[in-house]
Design a protein around this motif. Structure first.
Motif, PDB file in Angstrom:
ATOM      1  N   HIS A 242       0.481  -8.063  -5.023  1.00  0.00           N
ATOM      2  CA  HIS A 242      -0.027  -9.378  -4.630  1.00  0.00           C
ATOM      3  C   HIS A 242       1.127 -10.326  -4.329  1.00  0.00           C
ATOM      4  O   HIS A 242       1.065 -11.111  -3.371  1.00  0.00           O
TER       5      HIS A 242
ATOM      6  N   THR B  44       2.279 -13.908   3.555  1.00  0.00           N
ATOM      7  CA  THR B  44       1.165 -14.719   4.063  1.00  0.00           C
ATOM      8  C   THR B  44       1.299 -16.212   3.803  1.00  0.00           C
ATOM      9  O   THR B  44       0.698 -17.010   4.524  1.00  0.00           O
TER      10      THR B  44
ATOM     11  N   GLN C 289      -5.422 -22.947   0.374  1.00  0.00           N
ATOM     12  CA  GLN C 289      -5.344 -21.490   0.367  1.00  0.00           C
ATOM     13  C   GLN C 289      -4.128 -21.016  -0.434  1.00  0.00           C
ATOM     14  O   GLN C 289      -4.200 -20.047  -1.190  1.00  0.00           O
TER      15      GLN C 289
ATOM     16  N   ALA D  17      -4.104 -18.693  -3.796  1.00  0.00           N
ATOM     17  CA  ALA D  17      -3.380 -17.419  -3.842  1.00  0.00           C
ATOM     18  C   ALA D  17      -2.393 -17.385  -4.998  1.00  0.00           C
ATOM     19  O   ALA D  17      -2.233 -16.361  -5.680  1.00  0.00           O
TER      20      ALA D  17
ATOM     21  N   ALA E 105     -10.032 -10.565  -6.733  1.00  0.00           N
ATOM     22  CA  ALA E 105      -9.524 -11.328  -5.591  1.00  0.00           C
ATOM     23  C   ALA E 105      -8.304 -10.648  -4.990  1.00  0.00           C
ATOM     24  O   ALA E 105      -8.158 -10.570  -3.762  1.00  0.00           O
TER      25      ALA E 105
ATOM     26  N   ASN F 165      -8.171  -9.036  -1.234  1.00  0.00           N
ATOM     27  CA  ASN F 165      -7.149  -9.478  -0.287  1.00  0.00           C
ATOM     28  C   ASN F 165      -6.338  -8.302   0.247  1.00  0.00           C
ATOM     29  O   ASN F 165      -5.958  -8.271   1.417  1.00  0.00           O
ATOM     30  N   GLN F 166      -6.092  -7.326  -0.625  1.00  0.00           N
ATOM     31  CA  GLN F 166      -5.386  -6.117  -0.203  1.00  0.00           C
ATOM     32  C   GLN F 166      -6.194  -5.367   0.850  1.00  0.00           C
ATOM     33  O   GLN F 166      -5.657  -4.909   1.865  1.00  0.00           O
TER      34      GLN F 166
ATOM     35  N   ARG G 141      -8.511  -6.703   2.838  1.00  0.00           N
ATOM     36  CA  ARG G 141      -8.542  -7.518   4.062  1.00  0.00           C
ATOM     37  C   ARG G 141      -7.252  -7.381   4.863  1.00  0.00           C
ATOM     38  O   ARG G 141      -7.272  -7.298   6.095  1.00  0.00           O
ATOM     39  N   ARG G 142      -6.110  -7.371   4.160  1.00  0.00           N
ATOM     40  CA  ARG G 142      -4.834  -7.209   4.870  1.00  0.00           C
ATOM     41  C   ARG G 142      -4.759  -5.853   5.551  1.00  0.00           C
ATOM     42  O   ARG G 142      -4.266  -5.744   6.688  1.00  0.00           O
TER      43      ARG G 142
END
Length: 342
Positions: free
Chosen positions: A184, A191, A199, A203, A231, A235-236, A238-239
């Motif tokens: 992360h 990002t 945001q 994060a 979360a 996010n992993q 989605r990336r």
């Protein structure tokens, strides 16, 4: 207590009114004999850099990117070997009362001393280490790249009983939460430049909750730890999806296999998106909308096939269902808006 701004820090203010402070510094532009001195001045509001004659005469390579929002901050720092100190005199006179969680993306933590430690404490260098800025320390570390998450003391105190006891304590690098925390943090480094203040704060809070859960040593995560882990994993995913949108074989199964995740868990977590398959399809359509505007001379069929659709007709039907107009109508409308604002 919020961290003071770093020298030369710029503030970025989105429409919401929240502020994201961002800065970058490198010794590259300095004369060789001035590089370590410039680095000392840059980080001196947090920690003392102990100079050596060799580093002053031979030069010192260092670069740091810093982001701060809502009391949290994150740094991405790459340096030559160096010695850092935060003596008790500094602790007693400045206002730093947050915790710094250092995650070593390259190299390791080196030797950390100057703390109250158990006789049995492990002195082995680690990839993740926590430092309480309200306590003194000395660090002798090799050349490294270290990602640091600065967390307000009240947040740490609310999550960890006897929070000061984690000062100088490392995490076993192979535990799932330690690995997720490092992944992360690496994603944050990539990002954060694109995020707004809200945001970025979210994060960094996720990063903090992952680390705090890891330091709690919970075999079964508490509510905050579970939310942070979910979360981070989402996010992993989605990336990974965004990085592979143009691959025709991108499917829920290939995502789960590539990231070595539990299929049932990931499918459940993406239920609100209509499922992972629907999420992939939506991201492809959204990317197609951008491509239609960015590349006005590219045929719709080329965009459709390039994003994994089997035919132009399938793509057009899906696009119309998602956005209420055909791809060509959307392109024409976007070009009109662009001309009107030129």
């Amino acid at each position: 207590m919020n961290a003071p701004p770093a020298p030369g820090e710029l503030a970025r203010e989105p429409a919401s009114g929240a502020v994201l402070a961002a800065s970058r510094f490198s010794t590259h532009a300095q004369a060789r004999g001035e590089q370590l001195i410039a680095w000392r001045e840059r980080v001196g509001h947090v920690v003392d850099v102990v100079p050596s004659r060799g580093q002053i005469e031979g030069g010192f390579r260092g670069q740091i990117d810093r982001y701060a929002a809502a009391g949290f901050s994150f740094t991405d720092c790459t340096t030559d070997a160096l010695v850092l100190e935060r003596p008790v005199a500094r602790v007693s006179t400045d206002r730093r009362r947050d915790f710094a969680f250092h995650l070593y993306a390259q190299g390791d933590s080196g030797l950390t001393t100057g703390m109250r430690r158990k006789r049995s404490a492990d002195e082995t260098p680690t990839r993740i280490i926590a430092m309480d800025m309200n306590q003194p320390f000395r660090v002798e570390r090799p050349a490294c790249r270290v990602l640091s998450v600065f967390v307000p003391q009240e947040t740490v105190d609310a999550n960890l009983p006897y929070a000061e006891s984690i000062h100088g304590q490392g995490l076993a690098p192979h535990t799932p939460l330690a690995q997720l925390s490092l992944a992360h943090a690496l994603a944050l480094a990539d990002t954060l430049p694109q995020l707004d203040a809200a945001q970025a704060a979210e994060a960094m809070q996720v990063a903090a909750q992952l680390l705090l859960a890891a330091y709690r040593g919970e075999a079964r995560l508490g509510e905050r730890g579970r939310a942070a882990a979910q979360a981070a994993v989402m996010n992993q995913v989605r990336r990974y999806v965004d990085a592979n949108l143009h691959h025709a074989d991108l499917t829920p199964s290939t995502v789960v296999a590539a990231l070595q995740l539990k299929r049932a868990t990931i499918y459940r977590w993406f239920e609100q998106e209509g499922g992972l398959g629907a999420y992939i399809r939506h991201r492809r359509l959204r990317e197609a909308a951008d491509d239609l505007v960015r590349f006005p001379h590219l045929l719709v069929t080329e965009i459709a096939y390039g994003l994994g659709f089997n035919s132009a007709s399938d793509f057009t039907r899906a696009f119309r269902r998602a956005f209420g107009m055909s791809p060509l109508d959307m392109r024409a409308r976007a070009l009109e808006l662009r001309r009107a604002t030129a």
